[in-house]
Enzyme design. Sequence first.
Site, PDB file in Angstrom:
ATOM      1  N   LYS A 226      67.574 102.826 148.453  1.00  0.00           N
ATOM      2  CA  LYS A 226      66.613 102.686 149.549  1.00  0.00           C
ATOM      3  C   LYS A 226      66.511 103.990 150.341  1.00  0.00           C
ATOM      4  CE  LYS A 226      65.436  98.357 148.864  1.00  0.00           C
ATOM      5  NZ  LYS A 226      65.792  97.230 149.715  1.00  0.00           N
ATOM      6  N   ARG A 260      72.368  93.450 144.716  1.00  0.00           N
ATOM      7  CA  ARG A 260      71.216  93.764 143.861  1.00  0.00           C
ATOM      8  C   ARG A 260      71.135  95.289 143.728  1.00  0.00           C
ATOM      9  NH1 ARG A 260      65.743  95.003 144.212  1.00  0.00           N
ATOM     10  NH2 ARG A 260      64.411  93.924 142.697  1.00  0.00           N
TER      11      ARG A 260
END
Length: 286
Positions: A226, A260
């Site tokens: 991210k 994840r």
Amino acid sequence: MDLIEPRGGIWHVAHGRSLDLSGAARIMGVLNATPDSFSDGGRYASVEAAVAESLKMVEEGAAIVDIGGESTRPGATPIDAAEEQRRIMPVIEELVRRSDCLISVDTYRSETARMAVAAGAHIVNDVWGAQRDEGIARVAAETGAGLCLMHTGREREKLPDVIEDQFLFLKRSLAIARKAGVADAAIVLDPGFGFAKDGPENLMVLARLDELKALGFPLLVGTSRKRFVRGAVGSEDPEPDIATAATSALLRERGADIFRVHNVPANRDALRITDAMRRAMKGERW
């Protein structure tokens, strides 16, 4: 140092399957069957490439493979349900044929979710927390699929406190799921790192994740590659997997159950160290 225990328990998913969350951390491998995802868009555009990568992640230690057909990055080009299904259904069908791994479908569309579960998927992972298409909760209830309800700040006004906003949004999602008849044992929650959250907000959610345990559900987290992870280490590397593994270890300490990720080995090893430390601190053999 006080240990924050993950919720544990058994996550019940479709086709009579389940996942034990009472022991080691569990990994969900990311498979983007998309041309434009922020990290690996276009890399697994063919069915063979997508299935090969999925099998590789399972061999490396992923308990779940999460298959998505539409990029959720900011500014991504929207697609319709037919295109989403064209991208993911052949991958799901072939992976079911070649592996008994748990399969998650990353979609917010009830139509796609129903088709995926019918083809053999076990889990529905909804980045809108069943608040964009409430029918997705009915699909989970009717099929027995596991349901991941994710927090997002997109297209609404957020509360100033990041955890208060998590509770506000996720309680709405839980109400939708329960009204549809989804069993609590089928639900996990995701704080939605990166979804309409700036760098400091993401780091605050990371630091205070343990507060979400009050909701009483297992927590699935997705910090992998991210933007806020790259920002925190001051790097433009599109695949900051060492930094991601550090966030996984920190989040495990704060009670996360499922991770994840794109790079399974890096996060697997970081989580094994964290779990070994936790066992040692409780006087258990590791």
